[in-house]
Enzyme design. Sequence first.
Site, short mmCIF file in Angstrom:
data_model
loop_
_atom_site.label_atom_id
_atom_site.label_comp_id
_atom_site.label_asym_id
_atom_site.label_seq_id
_atom_site.Cartn_x
_atom_site.Cartn_y
_atom_site.Cartn_z
N GLU A 166 0.83 -1.20 0.00
CA GLU A 166 0.00 0.00 0.00
C GLU A 166 0.87 1.25 0.00
OE1 GLU A 166 -3.91 -1.47 2.53
OE2 GLU A 166 -2.37 -0.29 3.53
N CYS A 167 0.60 2.16 -0.93
CA CYS A 167 1.18 3.50 -0.95
C CYS A 167 2.70 3.46 -0.82
CB CYS A 167 0.53 4.37 0.12
SG CYS A 167 0.68 6.14 -0.22
N GLY A 168 3.26 3.69 0.36
CA GLY A 168 4.71 3.66 0.52
C GLY A 168 5.29 2.31 0.15
#
Length: 454
Positions: free
Chosen positions: A331-333
């Site tokens: 997720e994301c990072g």
Amino acid sequence: MKLPRVMLSAPASGSGKTLITCGILQAFVNRGYKTASFKCGPDYIDPMFHSRVIGTESGNLDTFFTDYKTTRYLFGHIASEAEISVIEGVMGYYDGLGGISERASSADVAAALEAPVVLVVNCRGMSISVLALIKGFLEFERPRRIQGVILNQLPAGLYQDLKDEIESRIPVRVLGYVPKTEELALESRHLGLVLPDEVEKLKEKLNRLASLLEETVDLDALMAMAYEAPELAFETPKLPKLSGTSTVRIGVARDEAFCFTYRDNLHMLEQMGAELVPFSPLSDQNLPEGIQGLILSGGYPELHAARLSENQSMREEIRRAVTGGIPCIAECGGFLYLHRSLEGEDGKTYPMAGVFDAAAYRTGKLSRFGYITLTARQSQLLLPEGGQIRGHEFHYWESESCGASMRAKKPLRKRSWDCVHGSDTLYAGFPHLFFWSNPEAAWNFLKKCGEWIC
């Protein structure tokens, strides 16, 4: 159950509610109370500050992610182990979905929990005008849940006169004030506050703040308000669980670069039979032995891009594992980490894990900010075709390849877009997911992990 609880909210962001919430939590802890804390909305960072105070993880309460029944459970099963629970609001008290609705606002969470509310009012640049503001907030809501106010950034010399004026003209109790305390302020970064570990002498600051609040805020009255909250019923949901004594080992990235993980997501996986094994892509040279799945959490990889890049053995091991088919949620990072390269906060470009032949780069502005409902455009790791889960995006970095296996739709708005690299073994994209909005996604992930041969 009798679950003593109180919410601290505010008319707007920037009113000082996080700082005051942490000070009150510290004061209750210093008094010897077993204290639980929660944050309204999807924010990751404020709960980290709470956790540093109370010594255990803080949780999120979000009525976009979950219905009232589930929200009460997520609150109640933790609050039932504490003597008092403090809930920090999000944004302005009534600010909810799409900027046009009260749904998913702090007021909505307070309604779900039948929680008394204390409004933290920033008095900077105001004196008697604060009465009009407070009166408006009280009269806007029925039934009225705001029972008290704390006046922030108010000179001591004005407090008693202003308190008398408010209480003589408005049906609300003034619980105290907080003078301007720049030396106790918490710094901000592009995703909100800086992380707790970055605040110099944080514990000393919080104890000084707690001592100040013991003098300027009626904490006994605040405690009494919490204990006067009505009884709250909640039910434990039935979740699927691995049969027998079998468990599935899942490696969870947890360090300064990967620290945005919802407590309740991890708890759900554990309830279903997962054994969660933390590891650090920054510091560890290898993945944990015997894992059957990977969770690469969101966080701040851009701040640690050089160290992540220097840890070549970890980068290569994660690339081999993910391309080899180990079930993975990034997720994301975590998604940024899987790119060929990442632009760091310093403007330099660093090699990353190389699962995706694409660059991740800084945009200097928020991209696709806010709540979303994700619909699977094809069957994949977490969801069958047409399945849905809720989440949110909040990032200043962008990718040359965001994926297209899911369609994201903003609530109460027409805007939608394709996103996420999804396959039978992979979820990788910018959206942060909340499993309690659709437990099927967590169960599908866990089942797939169980099929992986170490």
